[in-house]
Design a protein around this motif. Structure first.
Motif, short mmCIF file in Angstrom:
data_model
loop_
_atom_site.label_atom_id
_atom_site.label_comp_id
_atom_site.label_asym_id
_atom_site.label_seq_id
_atom_site.Cartn_x
_atom_site.Cartn_y
_atom_site.Cartn_z
N PHE A 199 0.84 -1.18 0.00
CA PHE A 199 0.00 0.00 0.00
C PHE A 199 0.89 1.25 0.00
O PHE A 199 1.55 1.55 1.00
CB PHE A 199 -0.91 0.02 1.24
N PRO A 200 0.96 1.95 -1.12
CA PRO A 200 1.77 3.17 -1.18
C PRO A 200 1.08 4.29 -0.42
O PRO A 200 -0.12 4.23 -0.15
CB PRO A 200 1.82 3.48 -2.68
N PRO A 201 1.82 5.35 -0.06
CA PRO A 201 1.19 6.47 0.65
C PRO A 201 0.18 7.18 -0.23
O PRO A 201 0.39 7.34 -1.44
CB PRO A 201 2.36 7.37 1.01
N ASN A 202 -0.91 7.60 0.38
CA ASN A 202 -1.88 8.41 -0.33
C ASN A 202 -1.27 9.78 -0.63
O ASN A 202 -0.37 10.24 0.07
CB ASN A 202 -3.14 8.56 0.53
N VAL A 203 -1.79 10.45 -1.64
CA VAL A 203 -1.25 11.75 -2.02
C VAL A 203 -1.39 12.76 -0.88
O VAL A 203 -0.58 13.69 -0.78
CB VAL A 203 -1.94 12.24 -3.31
N GLU A 204 -2.42 12.60 0.00
CA GLU A 204 -2.55 13.52 1.13
C GLU A 204 -1.38 13.38 2.09
O GLU A 204 -0.90 14.37 2.66
CB GLU A 204 -3.86 13.25 1.88
N LEU A 205 -0.88 12.16 2.24
CA LEU A 205 0.28 11.93 3.10
C LEU A 205 1.57 12.31 2.40
O LEU A 205 2.38 13.07 2.93
CB LEU A 205 0.31 10.47 3.55
N SER A 206 1.80 11.79 1.19
CA SER A 206 3.06 12.07 0.49
C SER A 206 3.18 13.55 0.15
O SER A 206 4.27 14.13 0.19
CB SER A 206 3.14 11.23 -0.79
N GLY A 207 2.04 14.19 -0.18
CA GLY A 207 2.07 15.62 -0.46
C GLY A 207 2.46 16.42 0.77
O GLY A 207 3.23 17.39 0.68
N ALA A 208 1.92 16.03 1.94
CA ALA A 208 2.26 16.74 3.17
C ALA A 208 3.73 16.55 3.52
O ALA A 208 4.40 17.49 3.97
CB ALA A 208 1.39 16.23 4.31
N VAL A 209 4.26 15.35 3.27
CA VAL A 209 5.68 15.09 3.54
C VAL A 209 6.55 15.94 2.61
O VAL A 209 7.54 16.55 3.03
CB VAL A 209 6.00 13.59 3.40
N ALA A 210 6.20 15.97 1.31
CA ALA A 210 6.95 16.79 0.36
C ALA A 210 6.89 18.26 0.75
O ALA A 210 7.89 19.00 0.61
CB ALA A 210 6.40 16.58 -1.05
N GLN A 211 5.75 18.68 1.25
CA GLN A 211 5.58 20.07 1.66
C GLN A 211 6.49 20.41 2.84
O GLN A 211 7.17 21.45 2.84
CB GLN A 211 4.11 20.30 2.04
N ILE A 212 6.55 19.53 3.82
CA ILE A 212 7.38 19.82 4.99
C ILE A 212 8.86 19.72 4.64
O ILE A 212 9.70 20.45 5.17
CB ILE A 212 7.02 18.89 6.17
N GLN A 213 9.21 18.83 3.71
CA GLN A 213 10.61 18.75 3.27
C GLN A 213 11.05 20.04 2.59
O GLN A 213 12.17 20.51 2.79
CB GLN A 213 10.79 17.55 2.34
N ALA A 214 10.15 20.63 1.77
CA ALA A 214 10.47 21.90 1.14
C ALA A 214 10.61 23.01 2.17
O ALA A 214 11.48 23.89 2.06
CB ALA A 214 9.39 22.25 0.12
N GLN A 215 9.78 22.97 3.21
CA GLN A 215 9.87 23.98 4.26
C GLN A 215 11.16 23.84 5.05
O GLN A 215 11.78 24.84 5.46
CB GLN A 215 8.66 23.86 5.19
N ILE A 216 11.60 22.60 5.27
CA ILE A 216 12.88 22.37 5.96
C ILE A 216 14.03 22.97 5.16
O ILE A 216 14.91 23.64 5.71
CB ILE A 216 13.08 20.86 6.20
N GLU A 217 14.02 22.75 3.85
CA GLU A 217 15.08 23.30 2.99
C GLU A 217 15.06 24.82 3.03
O GLU A 217 16.12 25.47 3.12
CB GLU A 217 14.89 22.80 1.56
N SER A 218 13.88 25.43 2.96
CA SER A 218 13.79 26.89 3.00
C SER A 218 14.25 27.43 4.36
O SER A 218 14.84 28.51 4.44
CB SER A 218 12.35 27.33 2.74
N THR A 219 13.97 26.70 5.44
CA THR A 219 14.41 27.13 6.77
C THR A 219 15.92 27.16 6.84
O THR A 219 16.52 28.06 7.46
CB THR A 219 13.84 26.19 7.84
N ARG A 220 16.57 26.19 6.22
CA ARG A 220 18.03 26.15 6.23
C ARG A 220 18.65 27.25 5.36
O ARG A 220 19.62 27.90 5.76
CB ARG A 220 18.51 24.79 5.74
N VAL A 221 18.04 27.49 4.20
CA VAL A 221 18.69 28.33 3.20
C VAL A 221 18.19 29.77 3.24
O VAL A 221 18.98 30.72 3.17
CB VAL A 221 18.49 27.73 1.78
N GLU A 222 16.88 29.98 3.31
CA GLU A 222 16.32 31.30 3.10
C GLU A 222 15.83 31.99 4.37
O GLU A 222 15.75 33.22 4.43
CB GLU A 222 15.16 31.21 2.10
N LEU A 223 15.47 31.24 5.40
CA LEU A 223 14.94 31.86 6.61
C LEU A 223 15.94 32.78 7.31
O LEU A 223 15.52 33.83 7.82
CB LEU A 223 14.44 30.77 7.58
N PRO A 224 17.24 32.47 7.38
CA PRO A 224 18.16 33.39 8.06
C PRO A 224 18.09 34.82 7.54
O PRO A 224 18.12 35.78 8.32
CB PRO A 224 19.53 32.76 7.82
#
Length: 461
Positions: free
Chosen positions: A349-374
């Motif tokens: 059973f692969p992840p539903n798009v609601e789950l995988s989309g939320a994970v992709a969203q938080i991963q993008a936010q993590i990258e922005s926190t490292r690079v652009e938030l400062p």
């Protein structure tokens, strides 16, 4: 026939066929004698016709109830001995249960402070006779209402207890008023009445002070005053303060658990806005997503700015900060109704798009926190800097309870393979809160409680 005379009047006792009659002749009245009681030997029952003195007259004690019956055996078997003796208020009928008036001059029946029980019978039935005895049968029986003397004794005890509390409250207020009347003359500070511990006493104090109950505003003031006095209390009475803190923690946590559980089952299951607001108010529940000591940094924090039209911006639902290392923890909130898994693919059973989309969203936010938030924080001086070399994220989504064994294995494998993102379901957070409540309610040792804080964190930089 027997007669007992006094200045107030005379008691006459005589047989009237099969019954013994007790009459009172009042010295202050020109009316004839009043029959106040009859004893029926064949039934072993004493019948009282309840009266009460009003000025120079004896009047009926109740509007509807005309007779009070007392079964012999539940009172002294005085009918074989002297049934009348002299007391503080003249001649009195002996052997009556506690709570009954016994003085002929004042009227036989139930004493004023215990008549409430009889008034309730009048209010809810049409009975004109109340019978007291040891019997197991109670309640309405035609025109008669049966009450066991054991029940009456318990009622009397409760009334006496409440009257004693009332007297305690009045003494406290009168003592404070006496002091305050001359406080300025003796150079003393005004006093407030001591607050009782028992809730009934506290309620009485509120009524006497013109405050029939604690209103929401008063509760807020009480909480503020408690917070103000907590430092002094920690020094003067640390054990009591610790117990109070634990009690407050338990109540706060119980309310939080009830609200959380209700949201999982009610109409808010698919309302993302509701859960955003819920966790803003109850940040303690949000802190359960991480094993580290974290506090709320900001809700709805921009970790990446957009263009002039706001396009391309990235906004974290919540950012929490490790209170020791200052490292960032991002949280993406979905809903309990969000689906975790999609359709099966070769028994997987692969992840539903609601789950995988939320994970992709938080991963993008993590990258922005490292690079652009400062750079954004540098242009926002009211926000404190954070340590962004290590940023973790969490997605709160769905519920795991409906999953079967194969679905659960697929879900566990998927989230176990994520390196910087924790996926946590709503029912798992509820289970953590309930486990914490059990720990607080029955701790293995008292030191386990000292580091737990259930109060919501204020949004702070």
């Amino acid at each position: 026939m027997a007669r007992y005379d006094s200045r107030a009047g005379a008691v006459e006792i005589f047989d009237d066929g099969s019954e013994t009659v007790f009459q009172w002749q009042d010295s202050y009245s020109n009316d004839g004698p009043v029959t106040m009681a009859r004893f029926v030997p064949r039934e072993h029952v004493l019948k009282i016709f309840p009266t009460v003195r009003s000025g120079l007259e004896l009047k009926e004690q109740f509007d509807q109830i005309a007779e009070l019956h007392i079964e012999a055996g539940s009172a002294t078997d005085w009918y074989d001995e002297e049934p009348v003796n002299e007391g503080d208020y003249g001649w009195q009928l002996v052997g009556l249960p506690d709570g009954f008036g016994t003085a002929f001059e004042r009227g036989l029946g139930v004493r004023a402070k215990y008549r409430g029980l009889l008034h309730q019978i009048e209010d809810h039935t049409a009975c004109s006779i109340v019978r007291f005895g040891p019997g197991s049968e109670e309640g309405r029986d035609g025109d008669m209402f049966r009450v066991s003397l054991a029940r009456f004794r318990l009622y009397k005890r409760a009334i006496d207890r409440n009257n004693s509390r009332r007297d305690t409250v009045v003494r406290r207020f009168n003592s404070a008023e006496s002091h305050n009347a001359i406080a300025d003359l003796i150079g003393a500070e005004p006093q407030n009445p001591l607050v009782g511990r028992h809730p009934i006493i506290r309620a009485m104090e509120g009524e006497l002070a013109g405050k029939p109950g604690m209103q929401p505003v008063e509760r807020n003031l009480l909480l503020r005053e408690a917070a103000t006095q907590s430092r002094a209390a920690a020094t003067e009475a640390p054990a009591e303060l610790g117990k109070l803190r634990r009690d407050i923690q338990l109540v706060t946590l119980e309310v939080l658990i009830d609200q959380f559980a209700a949201g999982l089952k009610g109409g808010h299951r698919s309302d993302e806005g509701y859960w955003q607001k819920f966790f803003e108010v109850n940040t303690f529940a949000l802190q359960q997503l991480f094993a580290a000591p974290v506090a709320l940094y900001r809700p709805q924090l921009h970790v990446r700015s957009g263009d002039a039209l706001g396009r391309g911006a990235r906004i974290a639902d919540f950012m929490l900060i490790n209170s020791i290392t200052r490292s960032a923890h991002l949280v993406e909130i979905k809903t309990p109704a969000a689906k975790l898994l999609g359709s099966p693919y070769r028994n997987i059973f692969p992840p539903n798009v609601e789950l995988s989309g939320a994970v992709a969203q938080i991963q993008a936010q993590i990258e922005s926190t490292r690079v652009e938030l400062p750079a954004l924080l540098a242009r926002t001086p009211e926000l404190a800097p954070i340590e962004n070399c290590v940023v973790r994220g969490a997605v709160l989504v769905g519920t795991a309870e409906p999953l079967n064994a194969e679905q659960n294995q697929s879900f566990m494998r998927y989230r176990d393979g994520l390196s910087t993102v924790d996926v946590i379901t709503f029912d798992e957070v509820l289970a953590r809160l309930r486990g914490l409540h059990q720990l607080l309610a029955d701790p293995p040792d008292s030191t386990a409680l000292s580091a737990i804080d259930l109060q919501p964190d204020e949004t702070r930089p």
